[in-house]
Design an enzyme around this catalytic site. Structure first.
Site, PDB file in Angstrom:
ATOM      1  N   ARG A 242      49.894  52.851  13.274  1.00  9.94           N
ATOM      2  CA  ARG A 242      48.443  52.702  13.297  1.00  9.94           C
ATOM      3  C   ARG A 242      47.825  54.091  13.210  1.00  9.94           C
ATOM      4  O   ARG A 242      48.372  55.056  13.770  1.00  9.94           O
ATOM      5  CB  ARG A 242      47.965  52.013  14.589  1.00  9.94           C
ATOM      6  CG  ARG A 242      48.088  50.509  14.560  1.00  9.94           C
ATOM      7  CD  ARG A 242      47.111  49.875  13.563  1.00  9.94           C
ATOM      8  NE  ARG A 242      47.190  48.435  13.552  1.00  9.94           N
ATOM      9  CZ  ARG A 242      47.910  47.718  12.678  1.00  9.94           C
ATOM     10  NH1 ARG A 242      48.624  48.324  11.763  1.00  9.94           N
ATOM     11  NH2 ARG A 242      47.893  46.401  12.725  1.00  9.94           N
ATOM     12  N   GLU A 271      40.026  53.392   8.779  1.00  9.20           N
ATOM     13  CA  GLU A 271      40.266  52.747   7.477  1.00  9.20           C
ATOM     14  C   GLU A 271      39.027  51.977   7.031  1.00  9.20           C
ATOM     15  O   GLU A 271      38.374  51.359   7.866  1.00  9.20           O
ATOM     16  CB  GLU A 271      41.465  51.790   7.591  1.00  9.20           C
ATOM     17  CG  GLU A 271      42.748  52.545   7.815  1.00  9.20           C
ATOM     18  CD  GLU A 271      43.968  51.628   7.974  1.00  9.20           C
ATOM     19  OE1 GLU A 271      43.882  50.443   7.629  1.00  9.20           O
ATOM     20  OE2 GLU A 271      44.990  52.131   8.451  1.00  9.20           O
ATOM     21  N   HIS A 289      47.516  51.314   3.344  1.00 11.17           N
ATOM     22  CA  HIS A 289      47.992  50.327   4.319  1.00 11.17           C
ATOM     23  C   HIS A 289      48.768  49.186   3.620  1.00 11.17           C
ATOM     24  O   HIS A 289      48.393  48.020   3.698  1.00 11.17           O
ATOM     25  CB  HIS A 289      46.816  49.763   5.135  1.00 11.17           C
ATOM     26  CG  HIS A 289      47.230  49.183   6.460  1.00 11.17           C
ATOM     27  ND1 HIS A 289      46.460  49.244   7.587  1.00 11.17           N
ATOM     28  CD2 HIS A 289      48.359  48.515   6.835  1.00 11.17           C
ATOM     29  CE1 HIS A 289      47.066  48.642   8.593  1.00 11.17           C
ATOM     30  NE2 HIS A 289      48.226  48.191   8.158  1.00 11.17           N
TER      31      HIS A 289
END
Ligand code: DGY
Length: 323
Positions: A242, A271, A289
């Protein structure tokens, strides 16, 4: 009896949306525009189940108010640090996730990042595409050898283990790891790995450091300026966990100052914002991602949510209950 009303916050693989529509009274997000808090809050007062994912934000405040009717949040994804599970639990809301089915694909992406950043794959591709390659020569785009090096893994859960296995058995790497709880040495040996006592010991040993711990408050900025400085000079950082596990500002300084040699990143603090500095640096490989982004895995993740929500509404235990 009427079917439970369910909101799916983003588009999912068609096969999964079809099953959901057969079983439930489903509202799909056909244009796939992320929902803001202003849309998620009323959703909790309307739907029996909301099926969120990593691009949604469900902080404590969203669960306040008398009118919450949602009974289950069936998260599409294994990580759930975007949901305040304590607040959800306090409202009596069950939260489930999708462990297991994205282990291999996420470990594969970590390997892709490690290889790309060490062997300058992104940089080389950009050079060829730009028509700037002048031809083979002995000093062209020299990278770092991977085979036989030491990799340090932070977090030895499913994905950490799968990554260790690839590194050790695929690339002959020495694998060390840090994990909060002790792992039986014979279990660790199955993945060609051995546990060290602290994050610092791993950092002092590893040529590549790869993060596989959960995000959220407990690991926020685990890789801060001091820990980046504690990495071996010339080492690389890989993050498929993360974004908030790494202090991005400190990472940028460490890369700019040459404290570490490079980074391979799949996740970011805010993000889809990726700081310009990271996007500009040639020794940084940036992916959007993609950890779980294969047809097989995304479908399996969706089917897991279907299983969780189905079990819940049939009065059985949801298999992947988090709270
Ligand atoms: C997860 O499942 O947590 C992933 O990061 C989303 O792909």
């Amino acid at each position: 009896m009427s079917k439970p009303r369910i909101l799916v916050t983003r588009r999912w693989p068609t096969a999964v949306e079809t099953v959901l529509a057969e079983r439930f009274d489903v509202t799909l997000n056909r244009n796939d525009i992320p929902l803001g808090e202003d849309e998620l809050r009323p959703a909790l007062s309307t739907y029996d189940a909301v099926l969120p994912t990593v691009s949604d934000r469900l902080p404590a405040a969203i669960f306040e108010g008398a009118s919450v009717v949602t009974k289950i949040l069936g998260n599409f994804g294994v990580g759930y640090n975007h949901i305040d599970i304590t607040a959800a639990k306090a409202r009596g809301i069950t939260v489930t996730n999708t462990p297991g089915v994205l282990t291999d694909c996420t470990a594969d992406i970590a390997m892709l990042l490690l290889l790309s950043v060490a062997r300058r794959g992104g940089e080389g591709e950009r050079q060829v595409r730009a028509g700037e390659w002048k031809g083979w020569c002995p000093t062209h785009m020299i990278g770092t050898k991977v085979t036989g090096k030491t990799v340090g893994i932070i977090g030895f859960g499913r994905i950490g283990k799968a990554f260790a296995q690839r590194c050790h058995f695929g690339f002959g790497m020495d694998v060390v790891f840090f994990n909060r709880s002790p792992v039986d040495p014979s279990e660790a040996a199955r993945y060609g790995a051995r546990q060290l006592a602290s994050v610092e010991e791993v950092l002092a040993t590893a040529d590549f450091v790869s993060l596989h711990c959960p995000g959220g408050a407990e690991n926020r900025h685990l890789m801060n300026a001091a820990r980046l400085a504690a990495m071996k000079p010339g080492a690389f950082l890989i993050n498929t966990a993360r974004g908030d596990v790494v202090d991005e500002t400190a990472l940028i300084s460490a890369l700019e100052n040459g404290t570490i040699r490079g980074a391979g990143l799949d996740v970011y603090e805010a993000e889809p914002n990726v700081p310009d500095a990271l996007r500009r640096m040639e020794n940084v490989v940036v992916l959007p991602h993609l950890g779980s982004a294969t047809e097989e895995t995304r479908t399996a993740m969706g089917m897991k949510v279907v299983d969780n929500v189905t079990a819940f509404f049939e009065g059985r235990d949801a298999p992947d209950r988090v709270v």
